[in-house]
Design a protein around this motif. Structure first.
Motif, PDB file in Angstrom:
ATOM      1  N   ASN A 169      43.229  20.269   1.095  1.00  0.00           N
ATOM      2  CA  ASN A 169      44.019  19.032   0.977  1.00  0.00           C
ATOM      3  C   ASN A 169      43.183  17.800   1.310  1.00  0.00           C
ATOM      4  O   ASN A 169      43.698  16.810   1.831  1.00  0.00           O
ATOM      5  N   GLU A 170      41.897  17.869   1.024  1.00  0.00           N
ATOM      6  CA  GLU A 170      40.999  16.722   1.212  1.00  0.00           C
ATOM      7  C   GLU A 170      40.956  16.233   2.658  1.00  0.00           C
ATOM      8  O   GLU A 170      40.623  15.071   2.914  1.00  0.00           O
ATOM      9  N   LYS A 171      41.261  17.099   3.612  1.00  0.00           N
ATOM     10  CA  LYS A 171      41.176  16.718   5.015  1.00  0.00           C
ATOM     11  C   LYS A 171      39.801  17.084   5.570  1.00  0.00           C
ATOM     12  O   LYS A 171      39.205  18.071   5.145  1.00  0.00           O
ATOM     13  N   PRO A 172      39.264  16.304   6.513  1.00  0.00           N
ATOM     14  CA  PRO A 172      37.952  16.629   7.092  1.00  0.00           C
ATOM     15  C   PRO A 172      37.953  18.022   7.718  1.00  0.00           C
ATOM     16  O   PRO A 172      38.944  18.477   8.286  1.00  0.00           O
ATOM     17  N   LEU A 173      36.810  18.677   7.603  1.00  0.00           N
ATOM     18  CA  LEU A 173      36.673  20.025   8.137  1.00  0.00           C
ATOM     19  C   LEU A 173      35.366  20.125   8.917  1.00  0.00           C
ATOM     20  O   LEU A 173      34.306  19.721   8.435  1.00  0.00           O
ATOM     21  N   THR A 174      35.445  20.676  10.123  1.00  0.00           N
ATOM     22  CA  THR A 174      34.274  20.825  10.988  1.00  0.00           C
ATOM     23  C   THR A 174      33.913  22.300  11.114  1.00  0.00           C
ATOM     24  O   THR A 174      34.775  23.138  11.344  1.00  0.00           O
TER      25      THR A 174
END
Length: 213
Positions: A169-174
């Motif tokens: 969902n185009e959210k930042p991922l670490t």
């Protein structure tokens, strides 16, 4: 007058003088034995309590270190060799896949940072814990998202660790990775990514480092 009274009975015993003590018989009383046993048991319980507290504190310390590793912090021993790098704010403008680091805001002790290749140069050989954390804020249209710790020794490159990530969902991922490696003097370590323009370059989001065990 002549006393003619005679008796064959012995004279009465002399009464004991006040303050005299009965001589010891050499046998301990039951009360003394009981008190001795209680004291021994109390000493044993006290010693056992100290041992339990010592082991419990050691277990807590080990657990705290494990939590530090999983959280991506810098739990290093007092070896004197450590590096914890802060990202360069304009790394995304470089065409190279190697991230650059801000020397002024980074921690470097007995480790050299080479800005041109963006690499950490080992000065003291030994066993090191090497780690990297990268936060991706954008997707790549074709290539998968990854970050790799690359070793360069004698003009030869070798990937030590590689971690992949997938945005939802185009959210930042670490993603975080780390491992123990034996590093040689003058060996260089760098962090490569799919595309530097896709990386979140905040200090708390992306980092690269190592410490000697």
């Amino acid at each position: 007058m002549i006393n003619t009274y005679h008796t064959s009975l012995p004279p009465p015993p002399v009464p004991p003088r006040q303050g005299a003590h009965r001589p010891a018989t050499g046998r301990a009383t039951p009360l003394l034995w009981f008190l001795s046993v209680v004291m021994v048991l109390q000493m044993g319980v006290t010693f056992g309590g100290f041992v339990y507290l010592f082991r419990k504190s050691s277990t807590i310390s080990q657990a705290a270190e494990k939590v530090g590793f999983l959280s991506g912090s810098v739990p290093f021993q007092d070896s004197g060799v450590v590096a914890h790098m802060a990202p360069e704010s304009d790394s995304g403008s470089f065409t190279s896949k190697t991230l650059k680091w801000n020397r002024a805001h980074s921690l470097l002790v007995k480790v050299t940072y080479l800005y041109t290749p963006g690499a950490l140069k080992i000065l003291i050989p030994g066993e090191y814990y090497v780690y990297s954390q990268v936060t991706f804020s954008k997707m790549h249209p074709k290539a998968p998202l990854f970050h790799s710790i690359v070793s360069r020794r004698s003009m030869e490159n070798k990937v030590l660790l590689r971690a992949y990530a997938s945005l939802n969902n185009e959210k930042p991922l670490t993603s975080f990775q780390g491992g123990v490696f034996k590093l040689e003097k003058d060996e260089e370590l760098s962090l490569n990514v799919t595309d530097t323009s896709l990386v979140n370059l905040e200090v708390t989001s992306t980092t690269f480092g190592l410490f000697m065990l």
